[in-house]
Design a protein around this motif. Sequence first.
Motif: not given
Length: 215
Positions: A117-125
């Motif tokens: 979900a965090s990657r889906a909103i554009g957060l990097t690793f």
Amino acid sequence: MQFFVDNLDLFWDAFLTTLSLSLLAGLLALVLGTLLAALRVSPITPLRALSTFYVETFRNTPLTVVFFFVIFGLPQIDFVIDFFPGSVLAVGLYTAAFVCEAVRSGINAVPAGQAEASRAIGLTFSQSLREVVLPQAFRTVVPPLGNVLIAMVKNTSIAAGFSVSELSSLLPRLVNANAGELMLVLLGVVVCYMVITLPAAFVLSRVERRVAILR
């Protein structure tokens, strides 16, 4: 009682040395261990391999050998370090491997959907790990992490063999000077260690109950 009064300054100085060694080594272990845990779950293969190599090396090496390497081995490559900071470095580096595994188990316990979900909103690793995964991971690893840090306090006793005047170093010094007071010397040293470990265990227990409510 007179024995403790006569040697109060020795016990106090040794207690402060052990406490300082434990706090500094614990801070080093927490910071380095968390970084190593992040590398172990990194998508970059060389970083995962490097972290795994570190953990397996230190986890399978006796702490006494680590002390010898830091205090006597590093000067061979012109990196000279005094006994106390060398002890902090040895205990911290050694304990970081166990902190890493505790934190990694917490990271693996976080549902995969959280990272997705965090990657889906554009957060990097790194952003996902720092902002989403690690805060949840630390809540699950308070008990094992507490056990690692309490064991670390007891491991600082090895520093006595490397000219650090911590609590265990009092045993030969006071026993030789007070041959008839062996049990009192042992009792004093044990009580001093418990003054460090029991409050730490109490605080960790309170933190564990607090984060259990938050979960």
